[in-house]
Design an enzyme around this catalytic site. Structure first.
Site, PDB file in Angstrom:
ATOM      1  N   TYR A   1       0.831  -1.217   0.000  1.00  0.00           N
ATOM      2  CA  TYR A   1       0.000   0.000   0.000  1.00  0.00           C
ATOM      3  C   TYR A   1       0.855   1.251   0.000  1.00  0.00           C
ATOM      4  CZ  TYR A   1      -3.711  -3.213   0.521  1.00  0.00           C
ATOM      5  OH  TYR A   1      -4.557  -4.247   0.284  1.00  0.00           O
TER       6      TYR A   1
ATOM      7  N   HIS B   1       0.998 -12.091 -10.726  1.00  0.00           N
ATOM      8  CA  HIS B   1       0.021 -11.190 -10.095  1.00  0.00           C
ATOM      9  C   HIS B   1       0.651  -9.834  -9.749  1.00  0.00           C
ATOM     10  CE1 HIS B   1      -2.103  -9.257  -6.810  1.00  0.00           C
ATOM     11  NE2 HIS B   1      -1.074  -9.531  -6.032  1.00  0.00           N
ATOM     12  N   PHE B   2       1.787  -9.874  -9.040  1.00  0.00           N
ATOM     13  CA  PHE B   2       2.193  -8.577  -8.477  1.00  0.00           C
ATOM     14  C   PHE B   2       2.873  -7.663  -9.484  1.00  0.00           C
ATOM     15  CE2 PHE B   2       5.807 -11.122  -6.574  1.00  0.00           C
ATOM     16  CZ  PHE B   2       6.833 -10.504  -7.255  1.00  0.00           C
ATOM     17  N   HIS B   3       3.270  -8.200 -10.641  1.00  0.00           N
ATOM     18  CA  HIS B   3       3.721  -7.239 -11.650  1.00  0.00           C
ATOM     19  C   HIS B   3       2.526  -6.430 -12.168  1.00  0.00           C
ATOM     20  CE1 HIS B   3       7.557  -9.366 -11.505  1.00  0.00           C
ATOM     21  NE2 HIS B   3       8.073  -8.286 -12.047  1.00  0.00           N
TER      22      HIS B   3
ATOM     23  N   ARG C   1       8.368 -20.114  -8.611  1.00  0.00           N
ATOM     24  CA  ARG C   1       8.980 -18.788  -8.700  1.00  0.00           C
ATOM     25  C   ARG C   1      10.403 -18.893  -8.148  1.00  0.00           C
ATOM     26  NH1 ARG C   1       6.635 -15.028  -3.782  1.00  0.00           N
ATOM     27  NH2 ARG C   1       8.092 -13.555  -4.723  1.00  0.00           N
ATOM     28  N   ARG C   2      11.141 -17.793  -8.231  1.00  0.00           N
ATOM     29  CA  ARG C   2      12.477 -17.715  -7.643  1.00  0.00           C
ATOM     30  C   ARG C   2      13.346 -18.921  -7.999  1.00  0.00           C
ATOM     31  NH1 ARG C   2      11.213 -15.211  -1.588  1.00  0.00           N
ATOM     32  NH2 ARG C   2      11.361 -13.068  -2.268  1.00  0.00           N
TER      33      ARG C   2
END
Ligand code: HEM
Ligand code: CU
Length: 569
Positions: free
Chosen positions: A229, A379-381, A441-442
């Site tokens: 946020y 998602h977070f891109h 991921r990673r």
């Protein structure tokens, strides 16, 4: 306070500081974005080696995460805050303190970056123990965060003085937004400072042998979720206070903006356990509570979506649209001298998908399907590398243009968000679909899963990783254009007067702020909710962690065999 603000003459000191705070992280971003491209190529097996351009995979991934998501975003938030508070309240900020903040952040950044380049800090941007970095890495992180606190503290007396001098006047929405951003940041960085200073630093210095991993991770996520946020809120400030004007209209409701911001103060923080759904040791009931509260944070995003739609509709009608939907066609999508509209609008479009996929992650049971897969970066891109990043790079360009009076290549600037949108649509679809097929991921998959010589070879992931690489390459190209425009402007010819100016919108419904006039009740409510939601989580964590862990070096997994962990009974 009238929103019909005009440009202010620019304090030279503020100009110098702001340009440093925008340009230095932007130069680092060249490495951060280059790292992103290398990762997609290594994941796709196009590069099949442990390192590329001298960067080992985890080293590159750490640089990518830290530079793009922490250093660039925080510097931008501070530079934007300094200029916007100064402009909206018509006050000069205390430059001595602002420089102190800047030096702390710069020195911290250099310490962190030097350690990662030296291979002494490949701990990813989440710095989870038992991965261990050099003490200078942790000390640098601490300095960086303290610097950002100092930048915030510098605005508080200005705001209080403004309130005393303007009794009964509404605090400008832009200032409410900047303060909301940094109130959330101030609260959520306290536990992570504790993690870094009390747990990680002594452990890394060798003063303690082992570390409580679950406790450290819980402290990290207390910070890690509100961090998103902290990224998003400056973009929200631009959506509420600038996008309507850039579109040619007005903000549909001022009060809706204030309501959304105050809900963020309350609900940003007590949700962090949704990153720990897969961890044992925390009771399912508390995970469920955090899941519900997370779904609560979708409310301000929906308020924003509807308010923006109404504001854009109003703008379209001002531009002559009739009928139900053709206001969509009247918006200034391709005006080179109004490029900022495109950066914000495209960001909102990408955020629609980021938000929907976020609801999936927050759902306790669906999270099990996507946990630790490539779905997550997919998602977070669409959140941090979508609306946040576009808003920040668009506004960086705008601020450089106004503050230096230099010319921007508007058409090229306009190409960036659209190219980025195409790239990210392909990139994130590739990662998310791959994730649903179990792609991790990673992971440097070129060495393993996408190497036909490896026993782990998984040819069925090929299509998705190729999509990721193609989308990532398009995003990279968009940024090549952007860097050319940004640095071209910075070092280009001066053609106009240097001014301090932001395109602040008027409100269509300019309601009284009512209970949103003051931060105090909202901060108190936030603290109460944090205590209620985190006390049981911390009790569970402390009860369930009888043993602490030694450091783990991913390059020497065999060390585990010789260590005293797991304990022998
Ligand atoms: C050309 C643009 C970009 C490309 C090609 C790209 C590519 C990637 C890839 C492939 C990963 C996943 C690596 C893995 O899990 O193995 C990743 C992770 C990540 N990216 Fe990006 N990215 C780009 C831009 C950005 C931007 C602009 C931001 C933030 C402002 C960002 C923030 C992150 C973060 C925080 C991670 C997670 C790192 C971690 O798991 O430790 N990326 N990126
Ligand atoms: Cu979260």
């Amino acid at each position: 306070m009238s929103l019909r603000q005009t440009a202010m003459s620019l304090d030279r000191g503020l100009k110098r500081l702001t340009l440093i705070q925008l340009a230095v992280p932007m130069a680092l971003l060249i490495v951060g974005i280059g790292g992103g491209l290398l990762q997609t190529l290594m994941r796709a097996g196009i590069i099949k080696s442990p390192s590329a351009l001298g960067l080992e995979y985890y080293q590159g991934l750490t640089l990518h995460g830290i530079i793009n998501a922490i250093v660039f975003t925080t510097f931008f938030a501070v530079a934007f805050g300094n200029a916007l508070v100064s402009y909206s309240l018509r006050v000069a900020i205390n430059l001595k303190i602002a420089w102190l903040a800047n030096w702390l952040m710069l020195v911290g950044t250099v310490m962190v970056a030097a350690m990662v380049f030296a291979g002494e800090g490949s701990v990813l941007y989440t710095f989870y123990p038992p991965l261990k970095a050099h003490p200078v890495f942790y000390a640098g992180l601490a300095l960086f965060v303290v610097g950002s606190w100092v930048a915030f503290w510098n605005w508080i007396p200005l705001y209080l003085q403004w309130r005393r001098e303007h009794p009964g006047q509404k605090t400008p929405l832009a200032v409410v937004g900047i303060f909301t951003t940094f109130i959330v940041w101030q609260i959520c960085t306290v536990p992570v400072a504790y993690e870094v200073i009390v747990l990680l630093l002594p452990w890394s210095l060798g003063w303690t042998d082992t570390i409580n991993i679950e406790f450290a991770r819980t402290l990290f996520w207390f910070f890690g979720h509100p961090l998103v946020y902290f990224w998003l809120l400056p973009a929200y400030v631009m959506f509420y206070t600038m996008l309507p004007k850039l579109a040619g209209g007005k903000l549909f409701s001022d009060r809706a903006g204030r309501l959304a911001l105050m809900i963020f103060i309350i609900l940003s923080i007590p949700v962090g356990a949704h990153h720990q759904f897969a961890e044992p040791g925390i009771g399912a009931q508390w995970k469920l509570l955090h899941s519900f509260l997370t779904l609560g944070v979708t409310i301000p995003s929906f308020i924003t979506a509807f308010t923006m739609a109404a504001s854009l509709e109003y703008a379209g009608r001002q531009r002559g649209a009739k009928g139900l939907l053709n206001w969509f066609g009247k918006l200034p999508y391709f005006q080179a001298d109004n490029y900022m509209f495109a950066y914000l609008f495209v960001g909102l479009v990408i955020f629609f998908f980021g938000g929907i996929t976020g609801i999936i992650n927050a759902s306790y049971n669906l999270n099990n399907v996507v946990h630790n897969t490539a779905w997550m970066p997919g998602h977070f891109h669409m959140t941090v590398a979508g609306p946040v990043f576009l808003a920040f790079i668009g506004m960086s360009l705008y601020m450089v243009q106004k503050m230096t009076g230099k010319k921007i290549k508007g058409k090229l600037a306009l190409a960036v968000p659209y190219l980025w949108m195409i790239g990210i649509a392909i990139f994130s679809t590739g990662l998310m679909r791959g994730g649903l097929h179990g792609e991790p991921r990673r992971t440097n998959m070129g060495l393993t899963y996408l190497n036909p010589e490896s026993s782990l070879y998984q040819p069925e992931w090929k299509l998705w990783v190729m999509m990721t690489a193609i989308g990532g390459t398009i995003m990279f190209l968009a940024m090549v254009i952007y860097f050319a425009v940004f640095f071209g402007a910075l070092f280009g010819k001066k053609t106009e007067e240097e001014v301090l100016e932001f395109p602040l919108s008027e409100a269509y419904h300019d309601e009284k702020p009512g209970i949103f006039a003051n931060f105090k009740p909202w901060v108190i409510a936030a603290i109460i909710l944090i205590v209620v939601s985190y006390t049981p989580v911390l009790i569970d964590v402390m009860r369930s962690t009888a043993y602490t862990a030694p450091p783990y070096d991913p390059h020497v997994p065999s060390q585990l065999a010789s260590s005293s962990f797991p304990p022998t009974w």
